[in-house]
Motif scaffolding. Structure first.
Motif, PDB file in Angstrom:
ATOM      1  N   GLY A 105     -33.201  38.939   2.985  1.00 29.49           N
ATOM      2  CA  GLY A 105     -33.283  37.140   2.994  1.00 29.49           C
ATOM      3  C   GLY A 105     -32.092  36.964   4.360  1.00 29.49           C
ATOM      4  N   VAL A 106     -32.513  37.060   5.471  1.00 30.14           N
ATOM      5  CA  VAL A 106     -31.531  36.148   6.005  1.00 30.14           C
ATOM      6  C   VAL A 106     -31.557  35.226   8.088  1.00 30.14           C
ATOM      7  N   ARG A 107     -30.944  34.608   7.889  1.00 35.05           N
ATOM      8  CA  ARG A 107     -32.035  33.440   9.291  1.00 35.05           C
ATOM      9  C   ARG A 107     -30.659  34.204  10.342  1.00 35.05           C
ATOM     10  N   VAL A 108     -29.769  33.642   9.853  1.00 34.54           N
ATOM     11  CA  VAL A 108     -28.133  33.636  11.200  1.00 34.54           C
ATOM     12  C   VAL A 108     -27.498  34.674  11.064  1.00 34.54           C
ATOM     13  N   LEU A 109     -27.774  35.673  11.916  1.00 36.89           N
ATOM     14  CA  LEU A 109     -27.006  37.286  12.504  1.00 36.89           C
ATOM     15  C   LEU A 109     -25.899  36.468  13.276  1.00 36.89           C
ATOM     16  N   ASP A 110     -24.511  36.175  12.321  1.00 39.93           N
ATOM     17  CA  ASP A 110     -23.567  36.445  12.789  1.00 39.93           C
ATOM     18  C   ASP A 110     -22.445  37.485  12.455  1.00 39.93           C
TER      19      ASP A 110
END
Length: 235
Positions: A131-136
């Motif tokens: 689960g991940v929303r921000v790809l940095d």
């Protein structure tokens, strides 16, 4: 994973990335004979104690051993009785969201609702990020350092459930970066060199499930796979 005796389970420890119901409810199935050791952040332990109350329920069946994980610190994994498993985990921060039943509860600064894990045994290493929303860039560095990545493939597009009339929430609002788009997961993974890339946590609405689907071929063009029962990974 086959039991070797009455009420035996070969699952010796569980490392939770967050406290979503579909991530934690399986602990209830493992209650007979005593739950395995549970590794999680302080925030996840709070959610499973005060929110979902999985841990108090497990305690009615036997001893519950919870060991806290702290991001950035590698720690050896031991079973409930303190015997080593030969596995090491290191949690790292990812941005997603709290489970719905924890929305509105105050969080202590620095406590995380979701983490990813680098899981190692000997020279083998994988990253697990369902689960991940921000790809940095911090995430990119973590993924590039392992041999295989298991990562969030929940939705193909940001409006997937909205377009179907199944939800008013977008993929990002639910805590998941969609696969498609200039800022989507697949474009992000194009910039991660080295590891094998495998999607997990795939929603049943996602068309990549369909044999022969254009989306499935598109994934293959980018060197991205879907996890499936019986999948083996040489790391």
């Amino acid at each position: 994973l086959w039991p070797r005796s009455l009420r035996h389970s070969p699952v010796r420890a569980v490392a939770l990335t967050n406290a979503d119901i579909d991530h934690a409810a399986g602990l209830l199935i493992l209650r007979e004979g005593g739950a395995p050791a549970i590794y999680c952040t302080a925030r996840v332990e709070e959610a499973l104690t005060e929110g979902l109350r999985v841990l108090p329920a497990l305690a009615a069946y036997g001893r519950v051993v919870v060991r806290r994980v702290v991001t950035g610190e590698a720690q050896a994994v031991f079973d409930r009785d303190g015997e080593p498993t030969g596995v090491t985990v290191r949690a790292f921060a990812v941005t997603s969201k709290p489970p719905p039943y924890m929305v509105g509860r105050p969080a202590v600064e620095g406590e995380l609702d979701t983490v990813g894990y680098v899981i190692s045994a000997g020279d083998a290493s994988v990253a697990y990020v369902p689960g991940v929303r921000v790809l940095d860039e911090a995430l990119r560095r973590e993924l590039a350092a392992v041999r295989c990545v298991f990562i969030d493939g929940t939705f193909l597009t940001d409006d997937e459930l909205v377009a179907m009339g199944a939800s008013a929430k977008t993929s990002k609002e639910m805590g998941h970066a969609p696969l498609r788009g200039d800022d989507g997961l697949v474009a992000f993974l194009d910039g991660v060199q080295g590891p094998r890339k495998v999607l997990v946590h795939i929603n049943n609405s996602n068309p990549i499930h369909e044999e022969g689907a254009e989306a499935r071929a598109w994934l293959a063009e980018h060197g991205v796979e879907m996890a499936h029962d019986g999948l083996t990974v040489d790391v």
